[in-house]
Design an enzyme around this catalytic site. Structure first.
Site, PDB file in Angstrom:
ATOM      1  N   LYS A   1      40.705  38.107  64.861  1.00 26.06           N
ATOM      2  CA  LYS A   1      41.291  36.771  65.003  1.00 26.06           C
ATOM      3  C   LYS A   1      42.718  36.771  64.449  1.00 26.06           C
ATOM      4  CE  LYS A   1      36.825  34.399  64.736  1.00 26.06           C
ATOM      5  NZ  LYS A   1      35.883  33.627  63.899  1.00 26.06           N
TER       6      LYS A   1
ATOM      7  N   GLN B   1      35.001  31.700  57.873  1.00 27.51           N
ATOM      8  CA  GLN B   1      34.096  32.531  58.656  1.00 27.51           C
ATOM      9  C   GLN B   1      32.658  32.358  58.163  1.00 27.51           C
ATOM     10  OE1 GLN B   1      35.013  34.217  61.364  1.00 27.51           O
ATOM     11  NE2 GLN B   1      32.983  35.064  61.756  1.00 27.51           N
TER      12      GLN B   1
ATOM     13  N   ASP C   1      37.646  25.217  64.224  1.00 25.65           N
ATOM     14  CA  ASP C   1      36.314  25.677  64.634  1.00 25.65           C
ATOM     15  C   ASP C   1      35.517  24.566  65.330  1.00 25.65           C
ATOM     16  OD1 ASP C   1      35.536  28.337  64.259  1.00 25.65           O
ATOM     17  OD2 ASP C   1      35.378  28.093  62.078  1.00 25.65           O
TER      18      ASP C   1
HETATM   19  N1  GUN Z   1      30.634  33.080  62.816  1.00 25.42           N
HETATM   20  C1  GUN Z   1      30.186  33.341  64.054  1.00 25.42           C
HETATM   21  N2  GUN Z   1      30.898  32.641  64.969  1.00 25.42           N
HETATM   22  C2  GUN Z   1      31.814  31.937  64.276  1.00 25.42           C
HETATM   23  C3  GUN Z   1      32.849  31.041  64.664  1.00 25.42           C
HETATM   24  O1  GUN Z   1      33.066  30.736  65.839  1.00 25.42           O
HETATM   25  N3  GUN Z   1      33.586  30.533  63.658  1.00 25.42           N
HETATM   26  C4  GUN Z   1      33.353  30.827  62.359  1.00 25.42           C
HETATM   27  N4  GUN Z   1      34.116  30.248  61.444  1.00 25.42           N
HETATM   28  N5  GUN Z   1      32.406  31.652  61.966  1.00 25.42           N
HETATM   29  C5  GUN Z   1      31.643  32.196  62.924  1.00 25.42           C
END
Ligand code: GUN
Length: 293
Positions: free
Chosen positions: A54, A98, A121
Site C-alpha cells: 500500500k 491495518q 478504509d
Molecule cells: N486487513 C485486511 N483487509 C484490510 C483492509 O482493507 N484494510 C485494513 N485496514 N486492514 C485490512
C-alpha cells in the site's frame, strides 16, 4: 466454457495512472499532496506485506505515504494516542489501521477513533451508516474495487442476483450494501451467506455473480457455480508450494464460470487502487471544507 479473466492488475494500473494525474492537478491547484498514514501494529507477516504494498503504491502515484510501525505489545491507549495525533495532522488526509490487531486491542474502539473524514478504509460506523443510507462517502476498498472491476468489464449488475460468501465489515457487509445501491454497478438483489447459513453451495449456485470472501482456501468448487456465472474471488492464501490460492478452486471454476478473477492479479490490486482513490477523495473533501470555512 473457459472463463474470461477479470483482470484486476491491468485495470488497477490504469486507475493508478489516472490517480497520479489527479495528484499532480491537486498539487498545482491547491498546493496539497494527499497523504496517507498506514498504522501497522505487531508483526503479522501478511499484514506487513499488505502495508508495504500500500505504501509503495502511494509513493508511486505521487501521494505522501507514511508507515507507522508499532510493537505487538503496544497498548490500546498508545494506539489511540497515535490515531489522535494523525487525526489532528493536516498533512495526513487518510488514516488506515491495518487489521487484524493484536488480541489485547479492541478493533471497534480503534475504528471508532479514526476521524470519519480520514477513514479511507470506510470502516467507521459513520461511513458504513452513510452507505446504508444510500449516500456513501468512503466505501471500503475491497468492495469498491470489486464493483469497479465488474463495471469496467461490462458486467451488468442491474437485476442480477449477487451472492456474497462472508459477512465481514471489511468485505462482505459493505459489498452487499454497495450492490444494493441505485445506479451503475448496483441495483442487484443480494444474498449474504455466512458461517450459520444452511446449504451454502445450493445458494451459491443461484448466483449470477458470486463473490467469495470466506477466507477458506478453495472452498468454492466447480459445482457451487451456475454455468455462465461471474465469479469474483476475494480470498488469498499461501500454498504449501509457496504460491497463492483463493477461496475458489480456480481450475474447476474456470470450466463453469463466464468470468473469473484470478488470485493473484484480481481483487488484490484493485483494493490498493481504491485505497489511493479514497485518499485523494479525502484530500479533496478536506480542501473543500477548508475553502468553505
Ligand atoms: N486487513 C485486511 N483487509 C484490510 C483492509 O482493507 N484494510 C485494513 N485496514 N486492514 C485490512
Amino acid at each position: 466454457m473457459t472463463a474470461k479473466p477479470l483482470d484486476g492488475k491491468a485495470l488497477a494500473e490504469k486507475i493508478r495512472a489516472e490517480i497520479a494525474a489527479e495528484v499532480v492537478a491537486l498539487r498545482s491547484a491547491h498546493g496539497v499532496v494527499p497523504g496517507l498514514a498506514a498504522v501497522l501494529v505487531g508483526d503479522d507477516p501478511a499484514s506487513r506485506v499488505y502495508v508495504r504494498n500500500k505504501h509503495k503504491a502511494c509513493r508511486d502515484a505521487g501521494l505522501a505515504g507514511e508507515v507507522i510501525k508499532l510493537a505487538e505489545s503496544t497498548s490500546e491507549a498508545e494506539l489511540l494516542a497515535v490515531i489522535d495525533r494523525l487525526n489532528a495532522d493536516s498533512g495526513t488526509h487518510g488514516i488506515l489501521v491495518q487489521l487484524p490487531l493484536p488480541k489485547a486491542i479492541d478493533p471497534a474502539r480503534v475504528i471508532d477513533r479514526v476521524d470519519p473524514r480520514k477513514d479511507v478504509d470506510g470502516f467507521h460506523p459513520q461511513n458504513l451508516g452513510l452507505l446504508v443510507a444510500g449516500r456513501p462517502r468512503f466505501i471500503a476498498c475491497t468492495p469498491l474495487g470489486v464493483r469497479r472491476m465488474l463495471v469496467d468489464h461490462g458486467i451488468e449488475t442491474k437485476g442480477s442476483h449477487i451472492v456474497i460468501l462472508g459477512r465481514s465489515i471489511t468485505v462482505g457487509a459493505p459489498m452487499a450494501l454497495l450492490a444494493l445501491q441505485k445506479g451503475i454497478g448496483g441495483d442487484a438483489t443480494t444474498t449474504v451467506c455466512h458461517s450459520a447459513t444452511r446449504d451454502v453451495a445450493a445458494i451459491a449456485r443461484e448466483a449470477d455473480i458470486l463473490i467469495a470472501a470466506i477466507g477458506k482456501r478453495e472452498i468454492v468448487r466447480g459445482d457451487w457455480i451456475k454455468p455462465g456465472a461471474v465469479v469474483v474471488d476475494v480470498g488469498i492464501h499461501r500454498t504449501e508450494a509457496g504460491g497463492l490460492a483463493g477461496d475458489v478452486a480456480f481450475a474447476e471454476a474456470e470450466r463453469v464460470a463466464s468470468w473469473l478473477s484470478p488470485v493473484p492479479g484480481g481483487v488484490g490490486p484493485m483494493t490498493i487502487a481504491m485505497l489511493l482513490h479514497n485518499t485523494v477523495l479525502a484530500a479533496k473533501l478536506q480542501i473543500d471544507k477548508g475553502e468553505k470555512r
